[in-house]
Design an enzyme around this catalytic site. Structure first.
Site, PDB file in Angstrom:
ATOM      1  N   ASP A  85       0.866  -1.188   0.000  1.00 40.46           N
ATOM      2  CA  ASP A  85       0.000   0.000   0.000  1.00 40.46           C
ATOM      3  C   ASP A  85       0.898   1.232   0.000  1.00 40.46           C
ATOM      4  OD1 ASP A  85      -3.276   0.303   0.848  1.00 40.46           O
ATOM      5  OD2 ASP A  85      -2.052   2.128   0.944  1.00 40.46           O
ATOM      6  N   ARG A 137     -20.465   3.612  -9.122  1.00 35.75           N
ATOM      7  CA  ARG A 137     -19.089   3.125  -9.323  1.00 35.75           C
ATOM      8  C   ARG A 137     -18.366   3.998 -10.344  1.00 35.75           C
ATOM      9  NH1 ARG A 137     -22.250  -1.493  -9.085  1.00 35.75           N
ATOM     10  NH2 ARG A 137     -21.820  -2.871  -7.325  1.00 35.75           N
ATOM     11  N   ASN A 189     -12.918  -0.442  -8.620  1.00 37.85           N
ATOM     12  CA  ASN A 189     -14.007   0.076  -9.462  1.00 37.85           C
ATOM     13  C   ASN A 189     -13.663   1.409 -10.108  1.00 37.85           C
ATOM     14  OD1 ASN A 189     -16.219  -1.760  -9.454  1.00 37.85           O
ATOM     15  ND2 ASN A 189     -16.400  -1.398  -7.239  1.00 37.85           N
ATOM     16  N   HIS A 237     -20.150  -4.579 -14.457  1.00 42.83           N
ATOM     17  CA  HIS A 237     -20.369  -4.490 -13.005  1.00 42.83           C
ATOM     18  C   HIS A 237     -20.936  -3.114 -12.685  1.00 42.83           C
ATOM     19  CE1 HIS A 237     -19.961  -5.479  -8.856  1.00 42.83           C
ATOM     20  NE2 HIS A 237     -18.963  -4.664  -8.613  1.00 42.83           N
TER      21      HIS A 237
END
Ligand code: APR
Length: 321
Positions: A34, A89, A121, A176
């Site tokens: 990260d 999204r 997303n 999606h």
């Protein structure tokens, strides 16, 4: 046998659950990356300190340096902002595209032989962008959405029929987003059509259709329903679980048939776009696409969903990605 290695890019809510699930299942060693300093080191330390109690033994490393992902067999990407209440999204496009571009460059440099599973997303656009920037073979870049959307649909059906969710088979195709296509006609309880069961339950075809329509609608909006309740982020347990089933299929060369966001090269009449369809997942990534016969109405819904994906990808390209 030497353990495989999974790199998790993004150590937020989904990344943390992924690391824990991989540990609990002894699926692979974990490298958690990260950009936030110390956080991935803290999360992996915390999970490692549970390993004696839970009885698992994998190596867990937290890092802020891409070089540590070298040698990874699989990379799972959750880097990027999640939704807040009221956002779609697609509202995440610009921010997450910038992040995905930098992630693709890092993965390309340090884990060039990996298979890549993307959760960030807007999913269909992020998968497209990662493949474009990395230049990885299309079959090695896959998006997670359909397994989760199908699981949500199955859950609602199980609640409605009062049977175990384990016996529900239901699939969701398409992009999606709100245009996704839950396949009602093929949904079944261990082979018995769900619609037939609903008609028996209500003794009325119109009422059965009304109940099914409500479940289809809830499935399409299920991510938003969780966002609204959580208020501070989006779903994380269920997307992580869905990605783990795909990771197991790939690392274990299981040839499982899972609804996945994969590159279509003429299948379903779609040329050159990533869209959610049933795919065989194994050690080569997406090894085969299964085509399903769609009736007129299903095909129209699928085409509408593909349209939403192509529009989103065009928007992204117009923004310079
Ligand atoms: N590289 C790596 N990680 C990054 C980068 C970057 N360039 N930029 C941000 N991140 C990290 C954040 O520091 C954060 O820890 O990505 C992580 C995202 O975690 P969360 O905000 O908790 O989001 P999460 O719920 O895990 O969802 C991640 O998956 O389902 C999608 O819509 C969701 O796009 C979102 C993504």
């Amino acid at each position: 046998m030497a353990k495989k290695q999974i790199a998790l890019i993004g150590g937020g809510q989904i990344g943390g659950v992924l690391a824990q699930l991989i540990g609990l299942r002894e699926l692979a060693n974990v490298v958690l990356f990260d950009v936030v300093e110390d956080m991935p080191q803290g999360k992996t330390l915390d999970i490692a300190e549970a390993s004696r109690v839970d009885g698992f033994d994998v190596s867990l490393k937290g890092t802020n340096e891409y070089k540590d992902i070298a040698g990874s067999d699989l990379v799972i990407i959750t880097a990027g902002l999640p939704r807040k209440p009221g956002m779609s999204r697609d509202d995440l496009l610009v921010t997450n595209a910038k992040i995905m571009k930098s992630v693709a460059e890092g993965v390309k440099q340090f884990a060039p032989n990996s298979i890549v599973l993307i959760i960030s997303n807007p999913l269909d656009a992020m998968v497209t962008l990662f493949q474009k920037v990395s230049g990885f073979a299309h079959n090695k870049v896959i998006g997670q959405a359909g397994v989760l959307d199908s699981s949500r649909f199955s859950t609602f059906i199980a609640w409605e029929l009062g049977v175990s969710v384990k016996d529900i088979n239901a699939m969701v195709l398409g992009g999606h987003g709100d245009t996704m296509v839950p396949l009602v006609r093929y949904a079944n309880v261990n082979g018995v059509p769900v619609m037939e069961q609903l008609e028996r339950k209500y003794g009325d075809a119109a009422k059965a259709k009304e109940v099914m329509d409500a479940m289809v609608q809830r499935t399409k909006m299920a991510g938003g329903e969780v966002v609204k309740l959580l208020k501070t982020g989006s779903a994380f347990y269920s997307p992580a679980a869905a990605a783990i089933s795909m990771a197991e299929a790939i690392l274990g060369d299981q040839k499982r048939v899972l609804a996945s966001c994969v590159y279509l090269n003429g299948e379903y009449g779609v040329e050159g776009y990533y869209v959610g369809v049933p795919a065989v997942l194994g050690e080569k990534g997406c090894e085969k696409i299964l085509e399903v016969t769609l009736d007129k109405e299903e095909q129209a819904a699928f085409d509408n969903s593909v349209n939403a994906v192509t529009t989103l990808v065009a928007d992204m390209e117009r923004l310079g990605f």
